[in-house]
Each structure stands twice: as structure tokens, then as C-alpha cells.
Design a protein around this motif. Structure first.
Motif, PDB file in Angstrom:
ATOM      1  N   GLU A  72       0.862  -1.180   0.000  1.00  0.00           N
ATOM      2  CA  GLU A  72       0.000   0.000   0.000  1.00  0.00           C
ATOM      3  C   GLU A  72       0.895   1.225   0.000  1.00  0.00           C
ATOM      4  O   GLU A  72       1.685   1.434   0.914  1.00  0.00           O
ATOM      5  CB  GLU A  72      -0.910  -0.005   1.234  1.00  0.00           C
ATOM      6  N   ASP A  73       0.790   2.046  -1.045  1.00  0.00           N
ATOM      7  CA  ASP A  73       1.615   3.244  -1.154  1.00  0.00           C
ATOM      8  C   ASP A  73       1.091   4.329  -0.222  1.00  0.00           C
ATOM      9  O   ASP A  73      -0.113   4.398   0.042  1.00  0.00           O
ATOM     10  CB  ASP A  73       1.624   3.764  -2.596  1.00  0.00           C
ATOM     11  N   PRO A  74       1.980   5.210   0.272  1.00  0.00           N
ATOM     12  CA  PRO A  74       1.546   6.322   1.133  1.00  0.00           C
ATOM     13  C   PRO A  74       0.595   7.266   0.395  1.00  0.00           C
ATOM     14  O   PRO A  74       0.561   7.313  -0.827  1.00  0.00           O
ATOM     15  CB  PRO A  74       2.852   7.045   1.464  1.00  0.00           C
ATOM     16  N   ASN A  75      -0.162   8.067   1.160  1.00  0.00           N
ATOM     17  CA  ASN A  75      -1.157   8.977   0.604  1.00  0.00           C
ATOM     18  C   ASN A  75      -0.572  10.203  -0.068  1.00  0.00           C
ATOM     19  O   ASN A  75      -1.253  10.842  -0.851  1.00  0.00           O
ATOM     20  CB  ASN A  75      -2.110   9.457   1.710  1.00  0.00           C
ATOM     21  N   GLU A  76       0.625  10.580   0.256  1.00  0.00           N
ATOM     22  CA  GLU A  76       1.181  11.836  -0.225  1.00  0.00           C
ATOM     23  C   GLU A  76       1.337  11.845  -1.741  1.00  0.00           C
ATOM     24  O   GLU A  76       1.828  10.896  -2.332  1.00  0.00           O
ATOM     25  CB  GLU A  76       2.556  12.112   0.404  1.00  0.00           C
ATOM     26  N   ALA A  77       0.929  12.968  -2.350  1.00  0.00           N
ATOM     27  CA  ALA A  77       1.114  13.171  -3.787  1.00  0.00           C
ATOM     28  C   ALA A  77       1.157  14.667  -4.051  1.00  0.00           C
ATOM     29  O   ALA A  77       0.592  15.461  -3.306  1.00  0.00           O
ATOM     30  CB  ALA A  77      -0.018  12.519  -4.582  1.00  0.00           C
ATOM     31  N   SER A  78       1.824  15.030  -5.129  1.00  0.00           N
ATOM     32  CA  SER A  78       1.904  16.417  -5.561  1.00  0.00           C
ATOM     33  C   SER A  78       1.546  16.453  -7.037  1.00  0.00           C
ATOM     34  O   SER A  78       1.768  15.477  -7.755  1.00  0.00           O
ATOM     35  CB  SER A  78       3.327  16.929  -5.344  1.00  0.00           C
ATOM     36  N   GLN A  96     -17.227  19.374 -13.206  1.00  0.00           N
ATOM     37  CA  GLN A  96     -16.219  18.666 -12.416  1.00  0.00           C
ATOM     38  C   GLN A  96     -16.210  17.219 -12.866  1.00  0.00           C
ATOM     39  O   GLN A  96     -17.268  16.608 -12.998  1.00  0.00           O
ATOM     40  CB  GLN A  96     -16.549  18.765 -10.927  1.00  0.00           C
ATOM     41  N   GLN A  97     -15.006  16.684 -13.092  1.00  0.00           N
ATOM     42  CA  GLN A  97     -14.921  15.345 -13.660  1.00  0.00           C
ATOM     43  C   GLN A  97     -13.607  14.683 -13.253  1.00  0.00           C
ATOM     44  O   GLN A  97     -12.551  15.307 -13.294  1.00  0.00           O
ATOM     45  CB  GLN A  97     -14.982  15.459 -15.180  1.00  0.00           C
ATOM     46  N   GLU A  98     -13.700  13.426 -12.866  1.00  0.00           N
ATOM     47  CA  GLU A  98     -12.493  12.654 -12.591  1.00  0.00           C
ATOM     48  C   GLU A  98     -11.845  12.301 -13.920  1.00  0.00           C
ATOM     49  O   GLU A  98     -12.509  11.780 -14.823  1.00  0.00           O
ATOM     50  CB  GLU A  98     -12.835  11.389 -11.816  1.00  0.00           C
ATOM     51  N   VAL A  99     -10.554  12.607 -14.051  1.00  0.00           N
ATOM     52  CA  VAL A  99      -9.896  12.346 -15.322  1.00  0.00           C
ATOM     53  C   VAL A  99      -8.834  11.251 -15.237  1.00  0.00           C
ATOM     54  O   VAL A  99      -8.491  10.659 -16.250  1.00  0.00           O
ATOM     55  CB  VAL A  99      -9.286  13.623 -15.935  1.00  0.00           C
ATOM     56  N   PHE A 100      -8.315  10.975 -14.043  1.00  0.00           N
ATOM     57  CA  PHE A 100      -7.327   9.910 -13.873  1.00  0.00           C
ATOM     58  C   PHE A 100      -7.581   9.197 -12.557  1.00  0.00           C
ATOM     59  O   PHE A 100      -7.935   9.827 -11.569  1.00  0.00           O
ATOM     60  CB  PHE A 100      -5.894  10.452 -13.804  1.00  0.00           C
ATOM     61  N   LEU A 111      -5.465   6.707  -6.125  1.00  0.00           N
ATOM     62  CA  LEU A 111      -5.110   8.113  -6.319  1.00  0.00           C
ATOM     63  C   LEU A 111      -6.028   8.651  -7.411  1.00  0.00           C
ATOM     64  O   LEU A 111      -6.226   8.005  -8.437  1.00  0.00           O
ATOM     65  CB  LEU A 111      -3.649   8.227  -6.763  1.00  0.00           C
ATOM     66  N   HIS A 112      -6.596   9.821  -7.187  1.00  0.00           N
ATOM     67  CA  HIS A 112      -7.521  10.427  -8.144  1.00  0.00           C
ATOM     68  C   HIS A 112      -7.021  11.797  -8.561  1.00  0.00           C
ATOM     69  O   HIS A 112      -6.430  12.517  -7.761  1.00  0.00           O
ATOM     70  CB  HIS A 112      -8.911  10.607  -7.522  1.00  0.00           C
ATOM     71  N   VAL A 113      -7.296  12.155  -9.808  1.00  0.00           N
ATOM     72  CA  VAL A 113      -7.114  13.522 -10.287  1.00  0.00           C
ATOM     73  C   VAL A 113      -8.452  13.958 -10.855  1.00  0.00           C
ATOM     74  O   VAL A 113      -9.019  13.287 -11.718  1.00  0.00           O
ATOM     75  CB  VAL A 113      -6.001  13.626 -11.350  1.00  0.00           C
ATOM     76  N   TYR A 129      -6.053  13.652  -4.910  1.00  0.00           N
ATOM     77  CA  TYR A 129      -6.283  13.154  -3.555  1.00  0.00           C
ATOM     78  C   TYR A 129      -6.318  11.632  -3.628  1.00  0.00           C
ATOM     79  O   TYR A 129      -6.381  11.047  -4.716  1.00  0.00           O
ATOM     80  CB  TYR A 129      -7.603  13.699  -2.978  1.00  0.00           C
ATOM     81  N   SER A 130      -6.266  10.986  -2.467  1.00  0.00           N
ATOM     82  CA  SER A 130      -6.388   9.534  -2.444  1.00  0.00           C
ATOM     83  C   SER A 130      -7.571   9.155  -1.571  1.00  0.00           C
ATOM     84  O   SER A 130      -7.989   9.914  -0.698  1.00  0.00           O
ATOM     85  CB  SER A 130      -5.101   8.879  -1.924  1.00  0.00           C
ATOM     86  N   ASP A 131      -8.114   7.985  -1.822  1.00  0.00           N
ATOM     87  CA  ASP A 131      -9.186   7.476  -0.982  1.00  0.00           C
ATOM     88  C   ASP A 131      -8.990   5.994  -0.740  1.00  0.00           C
ATOM     89  O   ASP A 131      -8.204   5.344  -1.408  1.00  0.00           O
ATOM     90  CB  ASP A 131     -10.567   7.766  -1.581  1.00  0.00           C
ATOM     91  N   ARG A 132      -9.680   5.526   0.263  1.00  0.00           N
ATOM     92  CA  ARG A 132      -9.704   4.111   0.604  1.00  0.00           C
ATOM     93  C   ARG A 132     -11.158   3.688   0.662  1.00  0.00           C
ATOM     94  O   ARG A 132     -12.046   4.518   0.813  1.00  0.00           O
ATOM     95  CB  ARG A 132      -9.056   3.876   1.964  1.00  0.00           C
ATOM     96  N   ILE A 133     -11.403   2.402   0.577  1.00  0.00           N
ATOM     97  CA  ILE A 133     -12.770   1.898   0.667  1.00  0.00           C
ATOM     98  C   ILE A 133     -13.358   2.255   2.029  1.00  0.00           C
ATOM     99  O   ILE A 133     -14.499   2.675   2.124  1.00  0.00           O
ATOM    100  CB  ILE A 133     -12.816   0.374   0.417  1.00  0.00           C
TER     101      ILE A 133
END
Length: 157
Positions: A72-78, A96-100, A111-113, A129-133
Motif C-alpha cells: 500500500e503506497d503512502p497517501n502523499e502526492a503532488s 467537475q470530472q475525474e480524469v485519472f 489516487l484520483h485527479v 487526492y487519495s481514498d480508501r474503501i
């Protein structure tokens, strides 16, 4: 309700419009005999806005679990999105739309963009941002791509 959060990931897997990450660089952060932890830089081309590329840096867990995709990768992203060519809109954009979407663990974390149109300022805003179930993370990053005033962003009604 939690199952609904998997739908964008499943849809992204099935649709060709979803972008795939192109790893363009990485640095090792924690050496391990079985594979180092790294910070990777990935490029994503916006599937509906030709001429925009988003660069995401994030931690990747190494070791045996990382090598086989079980870590499981850490939550941090830039994130930094930039205009890299002439802007062309393939179709009107949703407000507004999720693209990745990219998985950060086998099934529990992603991880979402998300792209948001700021019509008043004629700007495309990208949020990662990231999410979990079970629970998400408040850690996030935002960037913006201003669109020239002579180009109107087409927004779906």
C-alpha cells in the motif's frame, strides 16, 4: 455506498478515454535489499483537453510486496498541470470530472485527479487526492491551467 467508489476505477479500466501514467523519472528514498522505496514522477495527458499534461509525484513502496503489487503506497502526492501544446477540447467538459485514477494498493486505495472548470477565470483546476474503501485522506494538492481569454472552455449543460 462504499462499492460505488469502485465504479470510477472500474469505468476507467474499461474506457479507452482514461489516461495511463507514463513514468518519466524516480528517485530512491529508502534502500532495501528486495527493492527500494521511491518517489516517482508520472505524466498524464488530459484525455479531453489536448495540450494539457499533469505531472504527479508520489511515493511508491518497494520490497517484495511492492514488486508484486501488494504494497500500500503512502497517501502523499503532488501535482502540477501545464499547457504543453495548443489547447483543443475534444468535447464539452463537465463542470467537475475525474480524469485519472491510479491504484495505490491491490483494491483498497486509489489516487484520483479531478478536473474542475473555473468558468469565471477561464481556468482548468486539477485536484489530486487519495481514498480508501473504508476511509479517505485529507491530503491533497491542487494546480491550475489558465486558458487564454480568446479560447472559451466548452462546458456541458
Amino acid at each position: 455506498m462504499k462499492r460505488l467508489m469502485l465504479l470510477p476505477l472500474a469505468a476507467c479500466t474499461l474506457l479507452s478515454a482514461c489516461s495511463r501514467a507514463e513514468e518519466i523519472g524516480s528517485v530512491n528514498t529508502n534502500w532495501r535489499l528486495t527493492g527500494s522505496d521511491r518517489v516517482v514522477i508520472e505524466a498524464y495527458d488530459d484525455p479531453l483537453v489536448e495540450g494539457v499534461t499533469c505531472y504527479v509525484s508520489r511515493a511508491r513502496t518497494g520490497g517484495i510486496k511492492g514488486a508484486v503489487g501488494l504494497a500500500e503506497d503512502p497517501n502523499e502526492a503532488s501535482i502540477a498541470c501545464r499547457q504543453v501544446g495548443e489547447l483543443r477540447f475534444r468535447e464539452p467538459l463537465r463542470q467537475q470530472q475525474e480524469v485519472f485514477t491510479e491504484r495505490m494498493s491491490v483494491i483498497f486505495k486509489a489516487l484520483h485527479v479531478v478536473r474542475t472548470v473555473d468558468a469565471r477565470r477561464n481556468t482548468l483546476v486539477y485536484l489530486t487526492y487519495s481514498d480508501r474503501i473504508i476511509s479517505g485522506s485529507a491530503q491533497n494538492a491542487v494546480t491550475a491551467v489558465p486558458v487564454p481569454r480568446s479560447t472559451v472552455i466548452p462546458v456541458a449543460k
